[in-house]
Design a protein around this motif. Structure first.
Motif, PDB file in Angstrom:
ATOM      1  N   PRO A   1     -10.015 -15.872   9.847  1.00  0.00           N
ATOM      2  CA  PRO A   1     -10.970 -15.546   8.763  1.00  0.00           C
ATOM      3  C   PRO A   1     -10.739 -16.347   7.490  1.00  0.00           C
ATOM      4  CG  PRO A   1     -10.045 -13.545   9.750  1.00  0.00           C
ATOM      5  CD  PRO A   1      -9.273 -14.687  10.313  1.00  0.00           C
ATOM      6  N   ASP A   2      -9.485 -16.722   7.227  1.00  0.00           N
ATOM      7  CA  ASP A   2      -9.163 -17.435   5.995  1.00  0.00           C
ATOM      8  C   ASP A   2      -8.901 -18.921   6.229  1.00  0.00           C
ATOM      9  OD1 ASP A   2      -6.870 -17.077   7.455  1.00  0.00           O
ATOM     10  OD2 ASP A   2      -5.596 -16.533   5.751  1.00  0.00           O
ATOM     11  N   ASN A   3      -9.467 -19.493   7.303  1.00  0.00           N
ATOM     12  CA  ASN A   3      -9.163 -20.892   7.605  1.00  0.00           C
ATOM     13  C   ASN A   3      -9.655 -21.813   6.484  1.00  0.00           C
ATOM     14  OD1 ASN A   3     -11.424 -22.940   8.635  1.00  0.00           O
ATOM     15  ND2 ASN A   3     -12.116 -20.867   9.151  1.00  0.00           N
ATOM     16  N   GLU A   4      -8.806 -22.788   6.128  1.00  0.00           N
ATOM     17  CA  GLU A   4      -9.080 -23.665   4.991  1.00  0.00           C
ATOM     18  C   GLU A   4     -10.137 -24.717   5.285  1.00  0.00           C
ATOM     19  OE1 GLU A   4      -5.578 -24.684   2.158  1.00  0.00           O
ATOM     20  OE2 GLU A   4      -4.707 -24.616   4.160  1.00  0.00           O
ATOM     21  N   LEU A   5     -10.322 -25.063   6.552  1.00  0.00           N
ATOM     22  CA  LEU A   5     -11.253 -26.143   6.877  1.00  0.00           C
ATOM     23  C   LEU A   5     -12.695 -25.736   6.602  1.00  0.00           C
ATOM     24  CD1 LEU A   5     -11.345 -29.039   8.007  1.00  0.00           C
ATOM     25  CD2 LEU A   5     -11.693 -28.054  10.269  1.00  0.00           C
ATOM     26  N   ASN A   6     -13.058 -24.525   6.976  1.00  0.00           N
ATOM     27  CA  ASN A   6     -14.388 -23.944   6.716  1.00  0.00           C
ATOM     28  C   ASN A   6     -15.530 -24.893   7.078  1.00  0.00           C
ATOM     29  OD1 ASN A   6     -16.499 -22.333   5.955  1.00  0.00           O
ATOM     30  ND2 ASN A   6     -16.146 -22.499   3.747  1.00  0.00           N
ATOM     31  N   ILE A   7     -15.806 -24.970   8.361  1.00  0.00           N
ATOM     32  CA  ILE A   7     -16.884 -25.848   8.834  1.00  0.00           C
ATOM     33  C   ILE A   7     -18.277 -25.310   8.471  1.00  0.00           C
ATOM     34  CG2 ILE A   7     -15.563 -26.902  10.710  1.00  0.00           C
ATOM     35  CD1 ILE A   7     -16.815 -24.884  12.624  1.00  0.00           C
ATOM     36  N   PHE A   8     -18.323 -24.105   7.872  1.00  0.00           N
ATOM     37  CA  PHE A   8     -19.613 -23.529   7.462  1.00  0.00           C
ATOM     38  C   PHE A   8     -19.955 -23.853   6.006  1.00  0.00           C
ATOM     39  CE2 PHE A   8     -17.944 -20.829  10.879  1.00  0.00           C
ATOM     40  CZ  PHE A   8     -19.001 -20.893  11.769  1.00  0.00           C
ATOM     41  N   ASP A   9     -19.108 -24.605   5.338  1.00  0.00           N
ATOM     42  CA  ASP A   9     -19.316 -24.963   3.935  1.00  0.00           C
ATOM     43  C   ASP A   9     -20.501 -25.923   3.809  1.00  0.00           C
ATOM     44  OD1 ASP A   9     -19.206 -25.704   1.300  1.00  0.00           O
ATOM     45  OD2 ASP A   9     -17.233 -26.662   1.410  1.00  0.00           O
ATOM     46  N   LYS A  10     -21.601 -25.450   3.210  1.00  0.00           N
ATOM     47  CA  LYS A  10     -22.813 -26.260   3.108  1.00  0.00           C
ATOM     48  C   LYS A  10     -22.697 -27.365   2.064  1.00  0.00           C
ATOM     49  CE  LYS A  10     -25.949 -22.692   4.791  1.00  0.00           C
ATOM     50  NZ  LYS A  10     -27.115 -21.829   4.487  1.00  0.00           N
ATOM     51  N   SER A  11     -21.710 -27.253   1.179  1.00  0.00           N
ATOM     52  CA  SER A  11     -21.543 -28.283   0.146  1.00  0.00           C
ATOM     53  C   SER A  11     -20.809 -29.513   0.677  1.00  0.00           C
ATOM     54  CB  SER A  11     -20.789 -27.712  -1.061  1.00  0.00           C
ATOM     55  OG  SER A  11     -19.432 -27.433  -0.721  1.00  0.00           O
ATOM     56  N   TRP A  12     -20.189 -29.395   1.848  1.00  0.00           N
ATOM     57  CA  TRP A  12     -19.463 -30.537   2.450  1.00  0.00           C
ATOM     58  C   TRP A  12     -19.645 -30.460   3.958  1.00  0.00           C
ATOM     59  CZ3 TRP A  12     -17.282 -34.140  -0.778  1.00  0.00           C
ATOM     60  CH2 TRP A  12     -16.583 -35.179  -0.167  1.00  0.00           C
ATOM     61  N   LYS A  13     -20.837 -30.830   4.402  1.00  0.00           N
ATOM     62  CA  LYS A  13     -21.174 -30.673   5.816  1.00  0.00           C
ATOM     63  C   LYS A  13     -20.468 -31.718   6.687  1.00  0.00           C
ATOM     64  CE  LYS A  13     -25.761 -28.627   5.199  1.00  0.00           C
ATOM     65  NZ  LYS A  13     -27.217 -28.806   5.443  1.00  0.00           N
ATOM     66  N   ILE A  14     -20.046 -31.282   7.854  1.00  0.00           N
ATOM     67  CA  ILE A  14     -19.554 -32.207   8.872  1.00  0.00           C
ATOM     68  C   ILE A  14     -20.702 -32.444   9.838  1.00  0.00           C
ATOM     69  CG2 ILE A  14     -17.827 -32.630  10.647  1.00  0.00           C
ATOM     70  CD1 ILE A  14     -16.714 -32.438   7.769  1.00  0.00           C
ATOM     71  N   ASN A  15     -21.178 -33.659   9.871  1.00  0.00           N
ATOM     72  CA  ASN A  15     -22.337 -34.000  10.706  1.00  0.00           C
ATOM     73  C   ASN A  15     -21.895 -34.621  12.022  1.00  0.00           C
ATOM     74  OD1 ASN A  15     -24.460 -33.201   8.851  1.00  0.00           O
ATOM     75  ND2 ASN A  15     -23.784 -34.912   7.580  1.00  0.00           N
ATOM     76  N   THR A  16     -22.784 -34.574  12.998  1.00  0.00           N
ATOM     77  CA  THR A  16     -22.460 -35.089  14.321  1.00  0.00           C
ATOM     78  C   THR A  16     -23.738 -35.499  15.040  1.00  0.00           C
ATOM     79  OG1 THR A  16     -21.188 -34.648  16.344  1.00  0.00           O
ATOM     80  CG2 THR A  16     -22.574 -32.849  15.522  1.00  0.00           C
ATOM     81  N   ARG A  17     -23.573 -36.145  16.176  1.00  0.00           N
ATOM     82  CA  ARG A  17     -24.695 -36.440  17.058  1.00  0.00           C
ATOM     83  C   ARG A  17     -24.600 -35.497  18.254  1.00  0.00           C
ATOM     84  NH1 ARG A  17     -27.735 -40.775  17.257  1.00  0.00           N
ATOM     85  NH2 ARG A  17     -26.232 -42.047  16.095  1.00  0.00           N
ATOM     86  N   GLN A  18     -25.668 -34.802  18.548  1.00  0.00           N
ATOM     87  CA  GLN A  18     -25.607 -33.807  19.615  1.00  0.00           C
ATOM     88  C   GLN A  18     -26.888 -33.808  20.426  1.00  0.00           C
ATOM     89  OE1 GLN A  18     -25.262 -29.647  18.398  1.00  0.00           O
ATOM     90  NE2 GLN A  18     -23.624 -29.348  19.861  1.00  0.00           N
TER      91      GLN A  18
END
Length: 381
Positions: free
Chosen positions: A263-280
């Motif tokens: 719950p407290d993970n620092e990476l936070n892939i849900f952060d909309k201010s710093w999106k991690i983009n990909t090809r899918q």
């Protein structure tokens, strides 16, 4: 070409042999991560989010999946006429014996012409196989404000882990006075992240000289950085605070996935201010049956869940049959898990079929199933 303040060069040619079956057919930066990404997505997204619009990706080992994934760079807003992303593979020149990259420094040396095309003031050198989110623009400002010849990203590691890293010994102002490669008795806990900003005009001189040295390993950590220090150039350590993981072993790769579920993970892939983009690829919506149980897990689209999933990361297009249990595991895309299967503490690559009544893993050691394999009804540990 328009002159650039900074361009990025991502070293993405590594085999990643310690990841065993996961890198049998693909380069380490192309390995799937986090339910929908590939490892290199983090470096590419960091560049895009930091305002860096010119990126060279240096590939070598099994590059085909990586090349296809990067394409023209559109998922990261790097499909540009002026700059954008360019895949740079080893090549031969006239009167040249061979084109394979001999080391990290040699890889940049072989692509000096590409860098010179943009005439940048600075060049950012990155490893394409780490998991983290970082604003490189802040590091660039630190580099410029300190008038540094080179700035190295550092991460504070526990003292017990320091002997596994290249360690930067610094003064109180973070100027570097010594670099030690995997010291037995470390003087500091500031580990090199493999992230460098160099003044390009200076780095170019050192790359040319390094190439002339027949005894050199042509490596940034072993040769370029020590040479700069020996010549009393100004090197600064940029302290990074946040999540950073070298996923170079099966254990660290599994740990990083389990970190995502905290719950407290620092990476936070849900952060909309710093999106991690990909090809899918295109997948239908997720389906969860009436009898299915999904607890504390990441499950991507296109999956069909009829069994039980606990504390696991499930990539797109995975099917989990009735009465099957997936616990503390990572299951990559388009894998089929048939009925009455138990998977406990495992990493299963893409396009695997696990036949019914099979047990994979024992909750102690991490079980690994390589790409495209079929696992029949037997215990796999």
């Amino acid at each position: 070409m328009k002159k650039k303040s900074i361009i990025a060069m991502i070293l993405a040619g590594g085999q990643g042999s310690r990841l065993l079956d996961l890198t049998e057919k693909i380069a380490k930066p192309a390995v799937a991560f986090g339910g929908k990404y590939r490892i290199i997505d983090f470096a590419l997204s960091n560049c895009s989010n930091s305002g860096i619009d010119t990126v060279g990706v240096l590939t070598q080992y099994e590059p085909h999946v990586l090349n296809d994934h990067i394409g023209i760079g559109s998922p990261w807003d790097l499909d540009r006429m002026d700059g954008g992303v360019t895949v740079l593979q080893p090549h031969t020149k006239k009167n040249d014996e061979g084109g394979w990259y001999k080391g990290t420094a040699n890889a940049i040396y072989q692509n000096m012409q590409f860098i010179d095309k943009y005439d940048p003031e600075n060049v950012l050198i990155l490893s394409g196989d780490h998991i983290y989110k970082m604003d490189y623009d802040k590091m660039l400002k630190f580099h410029q404000e300190n008038g540094a010849d080179a700035t190295i990203g550092v991460f504070n590691v526990p003292l017990k882990d320091a002997p596994s890293f290249g360690i930067m010994n610094t003064n109180p102002d973070y100027s570097i006075y010594e670099f030690e490669e995997k010291p037995k008795e470390p003087k500091s806990t500031l580990a090199s992240m493999g992230i460098y900003i160099f003044k390009w005009s200076l780095l170019k001189q050192y790359l040319i000289e390094d190439e002339k040295d027949p005894n050199s390993s042509n490596d940034f950590g072993k040769n370029i950085i020590p040479n700069l220090l020996n010549d009393h150039k100004k090197l600064m350590a940029y302290p990074f605070k946040g999540y950073w993981k070298d996923v170079g072993t099966i254990e660290s790769f599994w740990d990083a996935h389990m970190d995502l579920l905290k719950p407290d993970n620092e990476l936070n892939i849900f952060d909309k201010s710093w999106k991690i983009n990909t090809r899918q690829g295109v997948y239908p919506p997720l389906y969860v049956s009436e009898d299915a149980i999904v607890i504390s897990s990441l499950v991507d689209k296109g999956c069909e869940i009829e069994g039980e999933v606990r504390n696991s990361v499930i990539f797109p297009g995975v099917k989990i049959g009735k009465n099957s249990k997936v616990i503390n595991s990572v299951v990559m895309q388009n894998t089929v898990i048939e009925e009455n299967v138990i998977i406990n503490k495992a990493i299963i690559a893409d396009n695997v079929t696990v036949k019914k009544n099979t047990v994979v893993g024992d909750d102690e050691h991490i079980a690994i199933i390589g790409q495209g394999k079929t696992v029949k009804s037997e215990a796999i540990k």
